[in-house]
Design an enzyme around this catalytic site. Structure first.
Site, PDB file in Angstrom:
ATOM      1  N   ASN A 180       0.823  -1.219   0.000  1.00  0.00           N
ATOM      2  CA  ASN A 180       0.000   0.000   0.000  1.00  0.00           C
ATOM      3  C   ASN A 180       0.856   1.269   0.000  1.00  0.00           C
ATOM      4  O   ASN A 180       0.347   2.356   0.215  1.00  0.00           O
ATOM      5  CB  ASN A 180      -0.947   0.000   1.211  1.00  0.00           C
ATOM      6  CG  ASN A 180      -0.196   0.022   2.542  1.00  0.00           C
ATOM      7  OD1 ASN A 180       1.032   0.075   2.576  1.00  0.00           O
ATOM      8  ND2 ASN A 180      -0.928  -0.019   3.635  1.00  0.00           N
ATOM      9  N   HIS A 210       3.338   1.967   2.165  1.00  0.00           N
ATOM     10  CA  HIS A 210       3.873   2.421   3.464  1.00  0.00           C
ATOM     11  C   HIS A 210       5.394   2.265   3.505  1.00  0.00           C
ATOM     12  O   HIS A 210       5.967   1.423   2.830  1.00  0.00           O
ATOM     13  CB  HIS A 210       3.185   1.718   4.650  1.00  0.00           C
ATOM     14  CG  HIS A 210       3.536   0.285   4.876  1.00  0.00           C
ATOM     15  ND1 HIS A 210       2.636  -0.642   5.365  1.00  0.00           N
ATOM     16  CD2 HIS A 210       4.686  -0.417   4.706  1.00  0.00           C
ATOM     17  CE1 HIS A 210       3.215  -1.816   5.486  1.00  0.00           C
ATOM     18  NE2 HIS A 210       4.461  -1.704   5.089  1.00  0.00           N
ATOM     19  N   GLU A 238       1.404   4.399   7.443  1.00  0.00           N
ATOM     20  CA  GLU A 238       0.358   3.900   6.554  1.00  0.00           C
ATOM     21  C   GLU A 238      -0.241   5.056   5.729  1.00  0.00           C
ATOM     22  O   GLU A 238      -0.126   6.219   6.122  1.00  0.00           O
ATOM     23  CB  GLU A 238      -0.748   3.246   7.395  1.00  0.00           C
ATOM     24  CG  GLU A 238      -0.283   2.035   8.216  1.00  0.00           C
ATOM     25  CD  GLU A 238      -0.157   0.754   7.401  1.00  0.00           C
ATOM     26  OE1 GLU A 238       0.312   0.803   6.240  1.00  0.00           O
ATOM     27  OE2 GLU A 238      -0.512  -0.311   7.933  1.00  0.00           O
TER      28      GLU A 238
HETATM   29  C1  F6R Z   1       9.545  -3.314   8.254  1.00  0.00           C
HETATM   30  C2  F6R Z   1       8.831  -2.181   7.698  1.00  0.00           C
HETATM   31  C3  F6R Z   1       7.889  -2.313   6.556  1.00  0.00           C
HETATM   32  C4  F6R Z   1       8.345  -3.297   5.494  1.00  0.00           C
HETATM   33  C5  F6R Z   1       7.282  -3.428   4.385  1.00  0.00           C
HETATM   34  C6  F6R Z   1       7.676  -4.452   3.346  1.00  0.00           C
HETATM   35  O1  F6R Z   1      10.385  -2.915   9.307  1.00  0.00           O
HETATM   36  O2  F6R Z   1       8.985  -1.123   8.193  1.00  0.00           O
HETATM   37  O3  F6R Z   1       7.675  -1.054   5.977  1.00  0.00           O
HETATM   38  O4  F6R Z   1       9.557  -2.860   4.936  1.00  0.00           O
HETATM   39  O5  F6R Z   1       6.065  -3.801   4.959  1.00  0.00           O
HETATM   40  O6  F6R Z   1       7.703  -5.705   3.929  1.00  0.00           O
HETATM   41  P1  F6R Z   1       8.311  -6.977   3.148  1.00  0.00           P
HETATM   42  O7  F6R Z   1       9.757  -6.660   2.945  1.00  0.00           O
HETATM   43  O8  F6R Z   1       8.111  -8.120   4.098  1.00  0.00           O
HETATM   44  O9  F6R Z   1       7.569  -7.095   1.895  1.00  0.00           O
END
Ligand code: F6R
Length: 246
Positions: free
Chosen positions: A136, A138, A143
């Site tokens: 999304n 973030h 968010e």
């Molecule tokens: C983790 C974080 C999140 C992840 C994001 C992607 O510390 O802050 O922003 O980087 O959700 O997650 P993955 O890499 O699991 O797809």
């Protein structure tokens, strides 16, 4: 924003770890901002391998992580502290007295966020912040919303984030927390250098928005366009929706 499309996650991990290792070797006491999740895991593996070959020591670095789930203590296998211990810190010579984390079990969340903010300031600021991106848009757990947050804060996670991450909790028979503490956009933007890693088809839409969309809190990652030193590493799948004539 420098956007680099590579063949696969392995190539990305080599390039990203090279930048981090160079930083650590060039500046004694570097301050590193780390992310959890699937995106940085290969990069952490390359750093561990370099440590094992005596090419880098993490002994004098100071670390800050982006976020932590509310209600999870450090021993919980799904806490982000545990993740970092398991995927990097515990496999290198990181000095845990210089590891900084938002505490998911703090009694006073506001005071905890203020403490973390102060710690970042006292460290002299983050030299390199590593980021992933949510489907999304973030970064950290900032968010999509109608404004950018400056400092650390408690956030209610969106359904999209819960859908992406609940598998880790279901695997051990737990329910995913609905709240987390996260660094704010301001904290991330004050980092001197930022590296963002995105791999896989599920990130393609968010990546298109990040690279080609307007800066908007509706896709928090777009703020990175306003930072002077951001490198975005993509694989072919996550870059698939980018305009060809870019
Ligand atoms: C983790 C974080 C999140 C992840 C994001 C992607 O510390 O802050 O922003 O980087 O959700 O997650 P993955 O890499 O699991 O797809």
């Amino acid at each position: 924003m420098k956007v680099i499309v590579m063949d696969n996650a392995l190539e990305i991990s080599k390039a990203a770890s090279d930048i981090i290792i160079k930083q650590v070797n060039n500046k004694h006491g570097s301050v590193l901002g780390f992310a959890t999740g699937a995106s940085p895991v290969e990069t952490y593996k390359r750093i561990i391998e370099a440590y094992e070959r005596n090419e880098v020591s993490l002994k004098y670095i100071t670390t800050f992580n982006l976020d932590e789930y509310v209600g999870l203590d450090r021993e919980n296998v799904n806490s982000y502290f545990y993740f970092m211990k398991d995927n990097l810190f515990g496999k290198t010579d990181v000095d845990f007295s210089r590891v900084n984390f938002l505490s998911g079990t703090a009694e006073n969340m506001e005071a905890e966020c203020e403490r973390y903010s102060q710690k970042i300031k006292e460290s002299g600021g983050i030299d390199i912040q590593l980021l992933g991106i949510g489907t999304n848009g973030h970064i950290g757990f900032n968010e999509p919303g109608d404004k950018f947050a400056d400092g650390p804060f408690a956030v209610k996670l969106t359904q999209s984030t819960i859908d992406s991450n609940k598998k880790y909790f279901e695997a051990v028979g737990d329910t995913m927390p609905e709240y987390a503490l996260t660094m704010g956009i301001g904290d991330i933007m004050r980092s001197k250098k930022i590296i963002l890693i995105a791999t896989g088809e599920s990130k393609a839409k968010a990546v298109k928005e990040l690279v080609e969309g307007e800066v908007s809190p509706a896709c928090p990652a777009t703020i990175l366009k306003l930072h002077a030193d951001v490198t975005v590493f993509l694989d072919k799948e996550s870059a698939a929706l980018l305009s060809k004539d870019r």
